[in-house]
Every structure is written in structure tokens, then in C-alpha cells.
Design a protein around this motif. Sequence first.
Motif, PDB file in Angstrom:
ATOM      1  N   MET A   1       0.957  -1.320  -0.117  1.00 12.20           N
ATOM      2  CA  MET A   1       0.038  -0.042   0.038  1.00 12.20           C
ATOM      3  C   MET A   1       1.029   1.284  -0.104  1.00 12.20           C
ATOM      4  O   MET A   1       1.888   1.508   0.662  1.00 12.20           O
ATOM      5  CB  MET A   1      -0.890  -0.134   1.152  1.00 12.20           C
ATOM      6  CG  MET A   1      -1.715   1.132   1.594  1.00 12.20           C
ATOM      7  SD  MET A   1      -2.931   1.400   0.200  1.00 12.20           S
ATOM      8  CE  MET A   1      -3.267   3.290   0.487  1.00 12.20           C
ATOM      9  N   ARG A   2       0.570   2.258  -1.058  1.00 13.72           N
ATOM     10  CA  ARG A   2       1.402   3.495  -1.097  1.00 13.72           C
ATOM     11  C   ARG A   2       0.228   4.569  -0.995  1.00 13.72           C
ATOM     12  O   ARG A   2      -0.919   4.490  -1.642  1.00 13.72           O
ATOM     13  CB  ARG A   2       2.099   3.373  -2.117  1.00 13.72           C
ATOM     14  CG  ARG A   2       3.290   2.482  -2.211  1.00 13.72           C
ATOM     15  CD  ARG A   2       4.032   2.545  -3.481  1.00 13.72           C
ATOM     16  NE  ARG A   2       4.960   3.608  -3.612  1.00 13.72           N
ATOM     17  CZ  ARG A   2       6.249   3.330  -2.719  1.00 13.72           C
ATOM     18  NH1 ARG A   2       6.618   2.507  -2.129  1.00 13.72           N
ATOM     19  NH2 ARG A   2       7.043   4.450  -2.813  1.00 13.72           N
ATOM     20  N   TYR A   3       0.477   5.388  -0.147  1.00 15.49           N
ATOM     21  CA  TYR A   3      -0.303   6.511   0.190  1.00 15.49           C
ATOM     22  C   TYR A   3       0.032   7.835  -0.474  1.00 15.49           C
ATOM     23  O   TYR A   3       1.067   8.279  -0.640  1.00 15.49           O
ATOM     24  CB  TYR A   3      -0.439   7.027   1.791  1.00 15.49           C
ATOM     25  CG  TYR A   3      -0.562   5.769   2.679  1.00 15.49           C
ATOM     26  CD1 TYR A   3      -1.954   5.523   3.029  1.00 15.49           C
ATOM     27  CD2 TYR A   3       0.152   4.992   3.032  1.00 15.49           C
ATOM     28  CE1 TYR A   3      -1.957   4.461   3.894  1.00 15.49           C
ATOM     29  CE2 TYR A   3       0.051   4.100   4.127  1.00 15.49           C
ATOM     30  CZ  TYR A   3      -1.002   3.809   4.457  1.00 15.49           C
ATOM     31  OH  TYR A   3      -1.605   2.724   5.404  1.00 15.49           O
ATOM     32  N   LEU A  52       4.002   9.149  -3.865  1.00 14.99           N
ATOM     33  CA  LEU A  52       3.250   7.891  -3.399  1.00 14.99           C
ATOM     34  C   LEU A  52       4.254   7.403  -2.382  1.00 14.99           C
ATOM     35  O   LEU A  52       5.681   7.129  -2.739  1.00 14.99           O
ATOM     36  CB  LEU A  52       2.930   7.043  -4.550  1.00 14.99           C
ATOM     37  CG  LEU A  52       2.053   7.358  -5.551  1.00 14.99           C
ATOM     38  CD1 LEU A  52       1.828   6.453  -6.642  1.00 14.99           C
ATOM     39  CD2 LEU A  52       0.648   7.616  -4.721  1.00 14.99           C
ATOM     40  N   SER A  54       5.140   4.574   1.100  1.00 13.01           N
ATOM     41  CA  SER A  54       4.555   3.440   1.854  1.00 13.01           C
ATOM     42  C   SER A  54       4.270   4.082   3.347  1.00 13.01           C
ATOM     43  O   SER A  54       4.900   5.078   3.710  1.00 13.01           O
ATOM     44  CB  SER A  54       5.588   2.279   1.753  1.00 13.01           C
ATOM     45  OG  SER A  54       6.787   2.676   2.406  1.00 13.01           O
ATOM     46  N   ALA A  55       3.782   3.337   4.174  1.00 10.73           N
ATOM     47  CA  ALA A  55       3.775   3.550   5.707  1.00 10.73           C
ATOM     48  C   ALA A  55       5.116   3.514   6.266  1.00 10.73           C
ATOM     49  O   ALA A  55       5.409   4.549   7.041  1.00 10.73           O
ATOM     50  CB  ALA A  55       3.023   2.594   6.312  1.00 10.73           C
ATOM     51  N   GLN A  80      -8.148   7.175   2.803  1.00  7.28           N
ATOM     52  CA  GLN A  80      -7.220   6.230   2.439  1.00  7.28           C
ATOM     53  C   GLN A  80      -7.362   5.000   2.815  1.00  7.28           C
ATOM     54  O   GLN A  80      -7.719   4.672   4.159  1.00  7.28           O
ATOM     55  CB  GLN A  80      -6.036   6.808   3.106  1.00  7.28           C
ATOM     56  CG  GLN A  80      -5.413   8.457   2.565  1.00  7.28           C
ATOM     57  CD  GLN A  80      -5.378   8.360   1.201  1.00  7.28           C
ATOM     58  OE1 GLN A  80      -4.816   7.462   0.607  1.00  7.28           O
ATOM     59  NE2 GLN A  80      -5.929   9.346   0.672  1.00  7.28           N
ATOM     60  N   PRO A  81      -7.311   3.805   2.175  1.00  9.61           N
ATOM     61  CA  PRO A  81      -7.645   2.502   2.615  1.00  9.61           C
ATOM     62  C   PRO A  81      -6.336   2.232   3.553  1.00  9.61           C
ATOM     63  O   PRO A  81      -5.262   2.614   3.269  1.00  9.61           O
ATOM     64  CB  PRO A  81      -7.565   1.701   1.370  1.00  9.61           C
ATOM     65  CG  PRO A  81      -6.888   2.591   0.128  1.00  9.61           C
ATOM     66  CD  PRO A  81      -7.060   3.998   0.667  1.00  9.61           C
ATOM     67  N   GLU A  82      -6.643   1.336   4.447  1.00  7.07           N
ATOM     68  CA  GLU A  82      -5.477   0.840   5.117  1.00  7.07           C
ATOM     69  C   GLU A  82      -4.814   1.983   6.221  1.00  7.07           C
ATOM     70  O   GLU A  82      -3.556   1.560   6.444  1.00  7.07           O
ATOM     71  CB  GLU A  82      -4.456  -0.219   4.617  1.00  7.07           C
ATOM     72  CG  GLU A  82      -4.972  -1.298   3.806  1.00  7.07           C
ATOM     73  CD  GLU A  82      -4.188  -2.087   2.872  1.00  7.07           C
ATOM     74  OE1 GLU A  82      -3.140  -1.979   3.373  1.00  7.07           O
ATOM     75  OE2 GLU A  82      -4.607  -2.898   2.265  1.00  7.07           O
ATOM     76  N   LEU A  83      -5.556   2.951   6.404  1.00  6.08           N
ATOM     77  CA  LEU A  83      -4.946   4.008   7.144  1.00  6.08           C
ATOM     78  C   LEU A  83      -4.505   3.478   8.475  1.00  6.08           C
ATOM     79  O   LEU A  83      -3.595   4.025   9.132  1.00  6.08           O
ATOM     80  CB  LEU A  83      -5.792   5.128   7.241  1.00  6.08           C
ATOM     81  CG  LEU A  83      -5.312   6.257   7.776  1.00  6.08           C
ATOM     82  CD1 LEU A  83      -4.183   6.997   7.123  1.00  6.08           C
ATOM     83  CD2 LEU A  83      -6.353   7.552   8.106  1.00  6.08           C
ATOM     84  N   LYS A  85      -2.769   0.863   9.316  1.00 10.55           N
ATOM     85  CA  LYS A  85      -1.456   0.516   9.464  1.00 10.55           C
ATOM     86  C   LYS A  85      -0.363   1.356   9.568  1.00 10.55           C
ATOM     87  O   LYS A  85       0.542   1.352  10.317  1.00 10.55           O
ATOM     88  CB  LYS A  85      -1.129  -0.259   8.153  1.00 10.55           C
ATOM     89  CG  LYS A  85      -1.824  -1.736   7.961  1.00 10.55           C
ATOM     90  CD  LYS A  85      -1.558  -2.315   6.556  1.00 10.55           C
ATOM     91  CE  LYS A  85      -2.303  -3.432   6.347  1.00 10.55           C
ATOM     92  NZ  LYS A  85      -1.914  -4.397   5.283  1.00 10.55           N
ATOM     93  N   LEU A  86      -0.819   2.720   9.120  1.00 13.55           N
ATOM     94  CA  LEU A  86       0.173   3.776   9.191  1.00 13.55           C
ATOM     95  C   LEU A  86      -0.197   4.330  10.565  1.00 13.55           C
ATOM     96  O   LEU A  86       0.928   4.750  11.254  1.00 13.55           O
ATOM     97  CB  LEU A  86      -0.211   4.973   8.138  1.00 13.55           C
ATOM     98  CG  LEU A  86       0.537   6.208   8.454  1.00 13.55           C
ATOM     99  CD1 LEU A  86       2.036   5.846   8.228  1.00 13.55           C
ATOM    100  CD2 LEU A  86       0.128   7.311   7.354  1.00 13.55           C
TER     101      LEU A  86
END
Length: 220
Positions: A1-3, A52, A54-55, A80-83, A85-86
Motif C-alpha cells: 500500500m502506498r499513500y 506515493l 509507503s507507511a 485512504q485505505p488501510e490507514l 496500518k500507518l
Amino acid sequence: MRYPVAEKFVSINGEGQKAGELAVFIRFRGCNLNCSYCDTRWANSADAEAELMSAEEIAEYVISTGVKNVTLTGGEPLMQPELHKLIELLISSGHSVEIETNGSISVEELAAGKLRPSFTLDYKLPDSGMEAAMLTENYAFLTESDTVKFVSGSANDLRKAVQIIKRFDLVNRCRVYISPVFGRIGPAEIVDFMAAEKLNGVRLQLQLHKFIWEPDKRGV
């Protein structure tokens, strides 16, 4: 996942419970609303310029600053998906994480997490044009570490803010702030209104960064 990170920088928190304290800001691209007074519209479109990351890369940047407060903002960060995790990575590395959200997306899952951030939720008042999108179910998940913020541009906005504060007993759930839309209503008018309505437990807050720097300056 890249934000998609529209910008990242260190400054003071201009508003919220940690106003005046240093914070690392991570601003994400994209928003689901279009408020009339938005001051970050440049970051809101799906094709806005962004890096972009990553966490792990975001956490590495945050750690490199030596600043412990982290503000995740936008745009709308909860898009943001999978926020989570960050957030978990940042909190587990010793940081205090605040999410600035527009109040239209559920915070339930993140509020129930073992590593919980704090939330600063907007309630979009009538002048914003976005009031219909507000998800007041979020208030059930708030604690004293969280904030509901009313950005007010008129007397009509102020009257609606009082209705919401009382209807949901917000002063006994979380911190409550009223802020002026910069340049549309004077802070003195808000103070007079608060006194007339006897708004105990409600705080007036000005956006500090707009007084320290030019109101439209980025990266502050």
C-alpha cells in the motif's frame, strides 16, 4: 500500500487541542466534499500532484523530524485505505497521532483500535454547503481526547452550531471549538454570541497559522 502524500512538513498545530505545539503534517490527496471556504482545494482532486509513499517511508520521514505530534490531514485522510496500518506504525514508534477529518466518514473502526489516534472532526455548517454529508453517528465514539470543530461563517452558522452542540451533548463527550471562516466573520462576533448563549465548555479558536503567515501559504 502506498499513500498519496500531497505535502509533508513540520509546523505548529494551528487549531485543535494541541494548537501552538509542533507537529509533523502529512497531507493526503483527495476529498469527498467541496466546502465553500476550503483552503486546501488544490489537494482535493484525484489527480492532484502527490508523492506515493509507503507507511514505512512516511514513518521514517516523521521519525527523522524529531517531532512527536503527527497530524494526518487532507483532503480527507479517512478516504485512504488501510490507514490503520500507518497509524499503528506511528503510535508504536512513540508518536501522538491526530486525524483531522471532515466529519462525513465513520471513525468507528479506528476509534476501537488498540492503538487509537485522536480525532478532530468538523461539523460542516450551512454556509459550507456540505452539511447534508455529516455523519453524526461518529459522536458516539468520541472521548475527551477528541474534538468537534465548528467553522462558522455567519450568525446562521452559529445558531446551527448551538443546536448540534446541545442535541448531542458534545461538551460532555469531547472538546468543542468554534472557529471563524477566515475573513467572513469577526472573532468578536463569535465571543458575543457565545456569551449570549452561555456556551460553557465551548472554546473559541483562531487558526494560528493564518495569523503567523499569509493565509494561503502552503507548508505551514
